[in-house]
Design a protein around this motif. Structure first.
Motif, PDB file in Angstrom:
ATOM      1  N   ALA A  28       0.737  -1.036  -0.154  1.00 54.27           N
ATOM      2  CA  ALA A  28      -0.356  -0.251  -0.433  1.00 54.27           C
ATOM      3  C   ALA A  28       0.216   1.273   0.149  1.00 54.27           C
ATOM      4  CB  ALA A  28      -1.381   0.101   0.902  1.00 54.27           C
ATOM      5  N   ALA A  29       2.049   1.159   0.785  1.00 54.79           N
ATOM      6  CA  ALA A  29       2.873   2.648   0.398  1.00 54.79           C
ATOM      7  C   ALA A  29       3.280   2.185  -0.646  1.00 54.79           C
ATOM      8  CB  ALA A  29       3.727   1.743   2.018  1.00 54.79           C
ATOM      9  N   ILE A  30       3.156   1.163  -1.431  1.00 54.43           N
ATOM     10  CA  ILE A  30       4.761   1.744  -2.485  1.00 54.43           C
ATOM     11  C   ILE A  30       3.745   2.587  -3.717  1.00 54.43           C
ATOM     12  CG2 ILE A  30       4.118   0.067  -4.067  1.00 54.43           C
ATOM     13  CD1 ILE A  30       6.571  -1.309  -3.240  1.00 54.43           C
ATOM     14  N   VAL A  31       1.834   2.139  -3.675  1.00 53.90           N
ATOM     15  CA  VAL A  31       0.621   2.826  -4.548  1.00 53.90           C
ATOM     16  C   VAL A  31       0.950   4.356  -4.134  1.00 53.90           C
ATOM     17  CG1 VAL A  31      -1.609   2.551  -4.404  1.00 53.90           C
ATOM     18  CG2 VAL A  31      -0.424   0.466  -4.598  1.00 53.90           C
ATOM     19  N   VAL A  32       0.782   4.454  -2.233  1.00 46.08           N
ATOM     20  CA  VAL A  32       1.056   5.967  -1.991  1.00 46.08           C
ATOM     21  C   VAL A  32       1.518   5.928  -2.860  1.00 46.08           C
ATOM     22  CG1 VAL A  32       0.861   7.413  -0.009  1.00 46.08           C
ATOM     23  CG2 VAL A  32      -0.575   5.482  -0.329  1.00 46.08           C
ATOM     24  N   PHE A  33       2.791   5.734  -2.718  1.00 44.49           N
ATOM     25  CA  PHE A  33       4.624   6.448  -2.539  1.00 44.49           C
ATOM     26  C   PHE A  33       3.699   6.914  -4.925  1.00 44.49           C
ATOM     27  CE2 PHE A  33       8.490   6.285  -5.283  1.00 44.49           C
ATOM     28  CZ  PHE A  33       9.164   7.424  -4.724  1.00 44.49           C
ATOM     29  N   TRP A  34       3.457   5.984  -5.313  1.00 43.60           N
ATOM     30  CA  TRP A  34       3.215   5.718  -6.662  1.00 43.60           C
ATOM     31  C   TRP A  34       2.590   7.257  -7.103  1.00 43.60           C
ATOM     32  CZ3 TRP A  34      -1.445   4.970  -9.901  1.00 43.60           C
ATOM     33  CH2 TRP A  34      -1.261   4.638 -10.414  1.00 43.60           C
ATOM     34  N   ILE A  35       1.633   6.951  -5.977  1.00 47.20           N
ATOM     35  CA  ILE A  35       0.744   8.083  -6.211  1.00 47.20           C
ATOM     36  C   ILE A  35       0.666   9.680  -6.248  1.00 47.20           C
ATOM     37  CG2 ILE A  35      -2.011   9.206  -5.442  1.00 47.20           C
ATOM     38  CD1 ILE A  35      -2.348   6.422  -5.419  1.00 47.20           C
ATOM     39  N   LEU A  36       1.999  10.054  -5.563  1.00 50.32           N
ATOM     40  CA  LEU A  36       2.292  11.500  -4.778  1.00 50.32           C
ATOM     41  C   LEU A  36       3.044  11.437  -5.824  1.00 50.32           C
ATOM     42  CD1 LEU A  36       3.025  10.931  -0.777  1.00 50.32           C
ATOM     43  CD2 LEU A  36       0.842  11.991  -2.404  1.00 50.32           C
ATOM     44  N   THR A  37       4.135  10.470  -6.444  1.00 46.51           N
ATOM     45  CA  THR A  37       5.030  11.207  -8.108  1.00 46.51           C
ATOM     46  C   THR A  37       4.002  11.027  -9.022  1.00 46.51           C
ATOM     47  OG1 THR A  37       5.461   8.603  -8.148  1.00 46.51           O
ATOM     48  CG2 THR A  37       6.768   9.691  -6.673  1.00 46.51           C
ATOM     49  N   GLY A  38       3.220  11.141  -8.945  1.00 45.53           N
ATOM     50  CA  GLY A  38       2.314  11.652 -10.052  1.00 45.53           C
ATOM     51  C   GLY A  38       2.413  13.020 -11.158  1.00 45.53           C
ATOM     52  N   PRO A  39       2.210  14.072 -10.153  1.00 48.05           N
ATOM     53  CA  PRO A  39       2.794  15.736 -10.083  1.00 48.05           C
ATOM     54  C   PRO A  39       3.811  15.540 -10.598  1.00 48.05           C
ATOM     55  CG  PRO A  39       1.559  15.316  -8.302  1.00 48.05           C
ATOM     56  CD  PRO A  39       1.945  13.223  -8.409  1.00 48.05           C
ATOM     57  N   ILE A  40       4.621  15.033 -10.170  1.00 43.07           N
ATOM     58  CA  ILE A  40       6.194  15.233 -10.643  1.00 43.07           C
ATOM     59  C   ILE A  40       6.340  14.568 -11.846  1.00 43.07           C
ATOM     60  CG2 ILE A  40       8.733  14.516 -10.084  1.00 43.07           C
ATOM     61  CD1 ILE A  40       7.714  14.361  -7.606  1.00 43.07           C
ATOM     62  N   PHE A  41       5.755  13.699 -12.569  1.00 42.67           N
ATOM     63  CA  PHE A  41       6.251  12.838 -14.026  1.00 42.67           C
ATOM     64  C   PHE A  41       4.942  13.606 -14.319  1.00 42.67           C
ATOM     65  CE2 PHE A  41       8.601  10.710 -10.824  1.00 42.67           C
ATOM     66  CZ  PHE A  41      10.118  10.244 -11.434  1.00 42.67           C
ATOM     67  N   ASN A  42       4.338  14.578 -14.060  1.00 42.40           N
ATOM     68  CA  ASN A  42       2.975  15.627 -14.950  1.00 42.40           C
ATOM     69  C   ASN A  42       1.960  14.227 -15.163  1.00 42.40           C
ATOM     70  OD1 ASN A  42       3.932  17.652 -14.399  1.00 42.40           O
ATOM     71  ND2 ASN A  42       5.638  16.700 -16.704  1.00 42.40           N
ATOM     72  N   PHE A  43       2.571  12.998 -14.582  1.00 46.56           N
ATOM     73  CA  PHE A  43       0.955  11.627 -15.420  1.00 46.56           C
ATOM     74  C   PHE A  43       1.045  10.976 -16.526  1.00 46.56           C
ATOM     75  CE2 PHE A  43      -1.182  14.756 -11.117  1.00 46.56           C
ATOM     76  CZ  PHE A  43      -1.095  13.616 -10.873  1.00 46.56           C
ATOM     77  N   SER A  44       2.111  10.886 -16.483  1.00 45.16           N
ATOM     78  CA  SER A  44       3.284  10.279 -17.831  1.00 45.16           C
ATOM     79  C   SER A  44       2.045   9.631 -18.258  1.00 45.16           C
ATOM     80  CB  SER A  44       4.557  11.236 -18.120  1.00 45.16           C
ATOM     81  OG  SER A  44       5.014   9.705 -16.856  1.00 45.16           O
ATOM     82  N   ASP A  45       2.580   8.682 -19.098  1.00 45.00           N
ATOM     83  CA  ASP A  45       2.483   7.023 -19.321  1.00 45.00           C
ATOM     84  C   ASP A  45       3.136   6.290 -18.821  1.00 45.00           C
ATOM     85  OD1 ASP A  45       0.435   7.983 -21.045  1.00 45.00           O
ATOM     86  OD2 ASP A  45       1.376   8.179 -23.550  1.00 45.00           O
ATOM     87  N   THR A  46       4.002   6.656 -18.871  1.00 44.21           N
ATOM     88  CA  THR A  46       5.429   5.958 -18.565  1.00 44.21           C
ATOM     89  C   THR A  46       5.091   5.723 -17.134  1.00 44.21           C
ATOM     90  OG1 THR A  46       7.424   6.887 -19.394  1.00 44.21           O
ATOM     91  CG2 THR A  46       8.413   5.619 -17.745  1.00 44.21           C
ATOM     92  N   TRP A  47       5.252   6.826 -16.231  1.00 47.54           N
ATOM     93  CA  TRP A  47       4.649   7.066 -15.120  1.00 47.54           C
ATOM     94  C   TRP A  47       3.350   5.387 -14.666  1.00 47.54           C
ATOM     95  CZ3 TRP A  47      -0.518   8.454 -12.805  1.00 47.54           C
ATOM     96  CH2 TRP A  47      -0.444   8.759 -10.965  1.00 47.54           C
TER      97      TRP A  47
END
Length: 136
Positions: A28-47
């Motif tokens: 769950a922490a990995i998923v939360v971390f992934w969600i939080l990094t969304g804005p950093i990577f502009n919710f890109s296809d790679t993200w």
């Protein structure tokens, strides 16, 4: 008599480990971390691809590990039930290894036992006890 293969042992240990609350919390922490990094990577296809690929691979592998463990557990329970049937006086030995029968045969047994249950419930409603074997 114990012949445990490396895969069976690996599957059992891995399934047991992955079922722990700490592992769920980590996932769950990995998923939360992934969600939080969304804005950093502009919710890109790679993200998006990172989480999709990771979860797909983990899910794919876990299905096989969990199925292996479930199959062994189910077989052990069936063998224990078979032993109880075999050791119980008056029990129907035809019920041994019942899980190997075809659907039609299972349906015949089911109808038979549903009729026994119905008769027992009727007997209870008339003040009788629901004990003993109803068959000769």
């Amino acid at each position: 008599m114990r012949n445990i293969t490396w895969y069976s042992n690996f599957a059992k240990v891995t399934a047991h480990f992955c079922g722990r609350p700490r592992v769920f919390t980590f996932a769950a922490a990995i998923v939360v971390f992934w969600i939080l990094t969304g804005p950093i990577f502009n919710f890109s296809d790679t993200w998006q691809l990172v989480i999709n690929t990771g979860t797909t691979i983990i899910t794919f592998l876990m299905v096989f590990l969990i199925q292996n463990t479930q199959n062994r557990d189910t077989e052990a329970i069936q063998l224990k039930l078979d032993e109880l049937i075999r050791a119980t006086k008056g029990a129907h030995n035809a019920l041994l290894d019942l899980e190997e029968l075809e659907e039609d045969s299972l349906d015949e047994f089911k109808i038979r036992y549903q009729a026994l249950a119905l008769a027992a419930r009727k007997s209870i409603s008339q003040g009788s006890f629901d004990t003993d074997s109803p068959e000769p």
